[in-house]
Write an enzyme that holds these catalytic residues in place. Sequence first.
Site, PDB file in Angstrom:
ATOM      1  N   SER A   1     -97.845 -58.753 -64.877  1.00  8.19           N
ATOM      2  CA  SER A   1     -97.624 -58.172 -63.847  1.00  8.19           C
ATOM      3  C   SER A   1     -96.527 -56.982 -63.954  1.00  8.19           C
ATOM      4  O   SER A   1     -96.502 -55.908 -63.279  1.00  8.19           O
ATOM      5  CB  SER A   1     -96.795 -58.938 -62.669  1.00  8.19           C
ATOM      6  OG  SER A   1     -97.920 -60.048 -62.549  1.00  8.19           O
ATOM      7  N   SER A   2     -95.698 -56.910 -65.071  1.00  7.23           N
ATOM      8  CA  SER A   2     -94.738 -55.894 -65.175  1.00  7.23           C
ATOM      9  C   SER A   2     -94.595 -55.485 -66.752  1.00  7.23           C
ATOM     10  O   SER A   2     -95.063 -56.343 -67.537  1.00  7.23           O
ATOM     11  CB  SER A   2     -93.193 -56.343 -64.760  1.00  7.23           C
ATOM     12  OG  SER A   2     -92.934 -57.429 -65.530  1.00  7.23           O
TER      13      SER A   2
END
Length: 180
Positions: free
Chosen positions: A10-11
Amino acid sequence: MARIGYARVSSLDQDLEGQLARLKTEGCGVIRAEKVSGGSREGRAELATVLEFLRPGDELVVTRLDRLGRDTRDVLNLIHEAEQRGAFVTVLDPHVSTRGEMGHVVLTVLGMVAQMERRFIKERQREGIERAKEVGAYKGGKPRLDHDRIRALHFAGSGPAEIARAVGCSRMQVYRVIRV
C-alpha cells in the site's frame, strides 16, 4: 499456460521482497508489482497490465487475497475478468484457486473478510487519532512540502518552474502554496 504473479503493497515505505520471493518460488514466470493502495482499482497500472495480457489457461497468482484488493466487489470483478479471459486466480495463503467451484465460495468469503478488515483498520485509526487529539499528541500528517522555503524562493524572484525543481514538487503545488 503461464503463471503470472502479482504483488502489491500500500505505501512506498513497505517492502515487496517477501511477496516477490514467494511468487518466484511458486514458479511464476512473470511477476508484476506495484506500491499503491488496494482500496480501489484506480492507479493500479500493473494490475491492469496483468489482466489485459491473461490468456486462456493462464493463472494469476497472489500471495494473499488482499493483494488483489480490499473491496469485495473489486476482488470479485477481478476474478470475473480473469475467468472471462479463460484464466484462473490462485491465492497462496490460504491456498485457494478458482479452478474448482468451492474455490469461488471461499474467495467470496475471503473478499468479504478483507473488506471488513479494512473497515476495522480505518475505524481503529480514526479512534486512535481522536484519542491523540484529546491529549494534544496529534499533530496531523507530516508536511509534504516546505511551504516556507517555497514562499522564500518566490519572494526572492524565482519562478514556479524553478521553485518546483528546487523543492522537488509540481508547479501546481507551488501555485497552491504561493496563492495562500
